[in-house]
Scaffold this motif. Sequence first.
Motif, short mmCIF file in Angstrom:
data_model
loop_
_atom_site.label_atom_id
_atom_site.label_comp_id
_atom_site.label_asym_id
_atom_site.label_seq_id
_atom_site.Cartn_x
_atom_site.Cartn_y
_atom_site.Cartn_z
N ARG A 136 34.34 92.79 37.73
CA ARG A 136 34.13 93.93 36.84
C ARG A 136 33.63 93.53 35.46
NH1 ARG A 136 39.37 92.54 36.90
NH2 ARG A 136 40.61 92.62 34.98
N GLY A 137 33.87 92.27 35.07
CA GLY A 137 33.46 91.85 33.74
C GLY A 137 32.09 91.19 33.68
N VAL A 138 31.42 91.01 34.82
CA VAL A 138 30.12 90.33 34.81
C VAL A 138 29.06 91.25 34.21
CG1 VAL A 138 30.76 89.00 36.84
CG2 VAL A 138 29.42 91.09 37.11
N GLY A 139 27.98 90.64 33.72
CA GLY A 139 26.89 91.41 33.17
C GLY A 139 26.08 92.10 34.24
N ASP A 140 25.26 93.03 33.81
CA ASP A 140 24.44 93.80 34.75
C ASP A 140 23.49 92.91 35.54
OD1 ASP A 140 25.74 96.00 33.81
OD2 ASP A 140 24.02 96.88 32.76
N ARG A 141 22.88 91.97 34.90
CA ARG A 141 21.93 91.09 35.60
C ARG A 141 22.64 90.28 36.68
NH1 ARG A 141 17.70 88.44 31.19
NH2 ARG A 141 16.70 90.42 30.57
N THR A 142 23.82 89.77 36.35
CA THR A 142 24.57 89.01 37.35
C THR A 142 24.96 89.89 38.52
OG1 THR A 142 25.45 87.54 35.64
CG2 THR A 142 26.65 87.63 37.73
N ALA A 143 25.40 91.11 38.23
CA ALA A 143 25.77 92.03 39.30
C ALA A 143 24.59 92.32 40.21
CB ALA A 143 26.32 93.33 38.70
N LEU A 144 23.41 92.52 39.62
CA LEU A 144 22.22 92.81 40.42
C LEU A 144 21.79 91.60 41.24
CD1 LEU A 144 20.15 94.88 37.83
CD2 LEU A 144 21.43 95.75 39.79
N ARG A 145 21.92 90.42 40.68
CA ARG A 145 21.57 89.21 41.42
C ARG A 145 22.51 88.99 42.60
NH1 ARG A 145 20.73 85.61 35.94
NH2 ARG A 145 18.58 86.30 35.48
N VAL A 146 23.80 89.22 42.38
CA VAL A 146 24.76 89.07 43.48
C VAL A 146 24.48 90.10 44.56
CG1 VAL A 146 27.19 89.25 44.12
CG2 VAL A 146 26.54 88.05 42.03
#
Length: 396
Positions: A136-146
């Motif tokens: 929940r604390g990751v950035g938007d770019r990281t979330a999209l990459r995952v």
Amino acid sequence: MTDQLVATRARIHDVDALRGFALLGIFIVNITFMSSGYPGNLVTDPAFDSSLDDLVRALSSVFVDMKFYLLFSFLFGYSFTLQMTSAARAGAAFEPRMLRRIVGLFVLGVLHIVFLYSGDVLTTYALACLVLFWMRGVGDRTALRVAAALYGFVLLGLLASGLLMDMSAVLPSTAEAQDNGRQATAALLGGWSDVIGDHLAGLPLLVLQAITLQGPTALAMFLLGMVAGRRKLLARVRGDEPILRRIQWIGFPIGLAGSLIYTIGGGTGNALPVAVSVLTAPLLAAAYVATLLRVMHSPRTGWLRAALAPAGRIALTNYLGQSAIGLLLFTGIGFGVAGRLSPLATLAVALLVFAAQLAVSAVWLRHYRYGPAEWLLRWITNARRPAWRAVESRTA
């Protein structure tokens, strides 16, 4: 201030209405497995092999299969951000509340599998939500990459299966599958022990599907929904945005082309067509969302949001209710009509049940704050009994 309150309410209604729409698609898929043992064995019932039967199955495959659980998953991720915001606004600790909620959702899913319907998604959602909670604390770019990596994992697995594995050596022959379908239908027509036994017998396939397909794709949609929720993408919708038209122009041609390939290629029994559907289904789901948002914000058809939103507001109750109705209609515990309805009749039943749920949901929410399942889950989440009746909420 009044305008802001109206806009806030509209935003909530948009999310609820989309969730209600997703419930319909999920039920159209699920009821085919509730009503017969043949679809779960990847064969058609020989009693229903007319051109009309084939057409109804094909239309469901093109327009419904593998699309609506993606939308439901996206909305789950979007709602996750709303829950975080609500906890922060109330000054409540989010971590223990969400962990209790995940445990409660998992337990409900287990009970759902055992007693109502073996094709449960709640247990998968609960486990995927643990990962979402951790991220929940990751950035938007990281979330999209995952999310992209998860989709890549699923696609690579399907491509490897389709190109490198001889599926005929893994899957039963048509004759064996037909026999399995007959046995599964007979089990549905039995009593509690037969139905529960059939549900438990399907657990290995459910777990395999959750690990290889449904779990990773659901988590990917959770992450996309979380990013969309952070950016409040559904909070500013008016219905006339050019982006909605662009989504339709891109999503419908590509998504429908992928659905046609999936359908013509044999559906879920073939890995390569499934890979095509996994790749293109999100675009078709996005096109559905764009279309519904445009329709719901039109002065002439805005009533549709009011019709769908109550069902989506108590989506968990309605989801479990659909399974309970399927159990009563099709199994020997109830009316025992498994294997007796054509695909068209089964579709008609799904539409009638959903129409009834729309009406009942609207009436229910005039008197109660939550659906029964939502009330129970909220009790588990907050570790205290919540007010239930609408009059209680106004006087509390």
